[in-house]
Design an enzyme around this catalytic site. Structure first.
Site, short mmCIF file in Angstrom:
data_model
loop_
_atom_site.label_atom_id
_atom_site.label_comp_id
_atom_site.label_asym_id
_atom_site.label_seq_id
_atom_site.Cartn_x
_atom_site.Cartn_y
_atom_site.Cartn_z
N HIS A 154 0.83 -1.21 0.00
CA HIS A 154 0.00 0.00 0.00
C HIS A 154 0.87 1.26 0.00
CE1 HIS A 154 -3.72 -2.23 1.81
NE2 HIS A 154 -3.37 -2.66 0.61
N HIS A 212 1.79 -2.18 9.39
CA HIS A 212 3.18 -2.44 9.03
C HIS A 212 4.17 -1.79 10.01
CE1 HIS A 212 2.63 -4.52 5.18
NE2 HIS A 212 1.61 -3.71 4.98
#
Length: 260
Positions: A154, A212
């Protein structure tokens, strides 16, 4: 249709001026770095957007390149044909979408490769005696959890999509549309791309603050910004390339002549 025209004009003034476009890559980098620092040192409470199954993530971000590709395809085709009156030039410019697809595919496969070579499969006690799976896919099929260095896809793709949209939509400044239907279609596509860019920026921010690890996002964003820079700022200014959008190409030519 007047509202559509006004909205199109507003987006052009606010987001397609030269200063904004020149520095927006820095803004995107700051979003990733700033959001990642917040996640590391002052995590925010969970919200609807911190759930990977939220609507925007499932139906938009998961298909971010597809959304970007299929909105830019008619926009580039129509605007470039109106400006150049050349089918050859339109096909040449559409190659930028092919190049973007190749970059998306290669980077995604590279990220998966890195995650596989750096990871291990963690399984429950019931299947602990099973031979260690070779990769993430095999691990998950056997009910395990794979832990590796998962570069954020992303963080790579959302900045890349936004920067490409900014580059390709700048041609709207040079359009002089005489047909009502042409103006309506192009303005509708332009507004849709503008709204899509806002979604991408917002979801990039959500990725930075919720998902993340720090370096996974920094490296992912670095790949996205580098992919845009190498193509639009280096390769596309050369002869054997898809070329820049007509407005950008004309501006660079004027700057070169002026400097000479």
């Amino acid at each position: 249709m007047e509202r559509l025209d006004r909205l199109s004009s507003l987006i052009q003034r606010k987001f397609l001026n030269e200063t904004f476009r020149r520095h927006f890559c820095v803004v995107l980098a700051c979003i990733v770095v700033g959001g990642s620092i917040v996640k590391e040192f002052s995590p925010l409470p969970d919200t609807y957007l911190s759930n990977k199954r939220n609507f925007l993530n499932v139906y938009f971000v998961k298909f971010s390149w597809a959304w970007t590709f299929f909105l830019l395809l008619p926009f580039i085709t129509l605007t470039n044909y109106i400006l150049t009156q050349s089918s050859t030039e339109v096909l040449r410019r559409l190659m930028s979408l092919f190049v973007g697809t190749v970059i998306w595919f290669i980077c995604t496969k590279f990220f998966m490769f890195i995650e596989n070579v750096t990871g291990s499969c963690y399984t429950s006690q019931l299947i602990s005696d099973i031979k260690q799976p070779a990769d993430k896919r095999e691990c998950m099929l056997k009910g395990g959890t794979w832990h590796g260095f998962d570069i954020s896809g992303h963080s790579f793709l959302l900045p890349y999509c936004v920067l490409i949209i900014l580059e390709e939509t700048v041609v709207i400044h040079n359009l002089r549309l005489d047909g009502h239907w042409k103006k309506t279609i192009i303005n509708a596509l332009f507004v849709a791309l503008g709204l899509l860019s806002l979604i991408w920026v917002w979801m990039l921010f959500c990725t930075a603050i919720y998902f993340h690890d720090f370096w996974q996002k920094i490296i992912g964003a670095g790949f996205g910004i580098l992919g845009w820079f190498v193509t639009y700022k280096y390769w596309y200014v050369r002869t054997f390339s898809p070329g820049l959008p007509p407005a950008s190409a004309n501006r660079r030519l004027k700057q070169k002549n002026y400097s000479n």
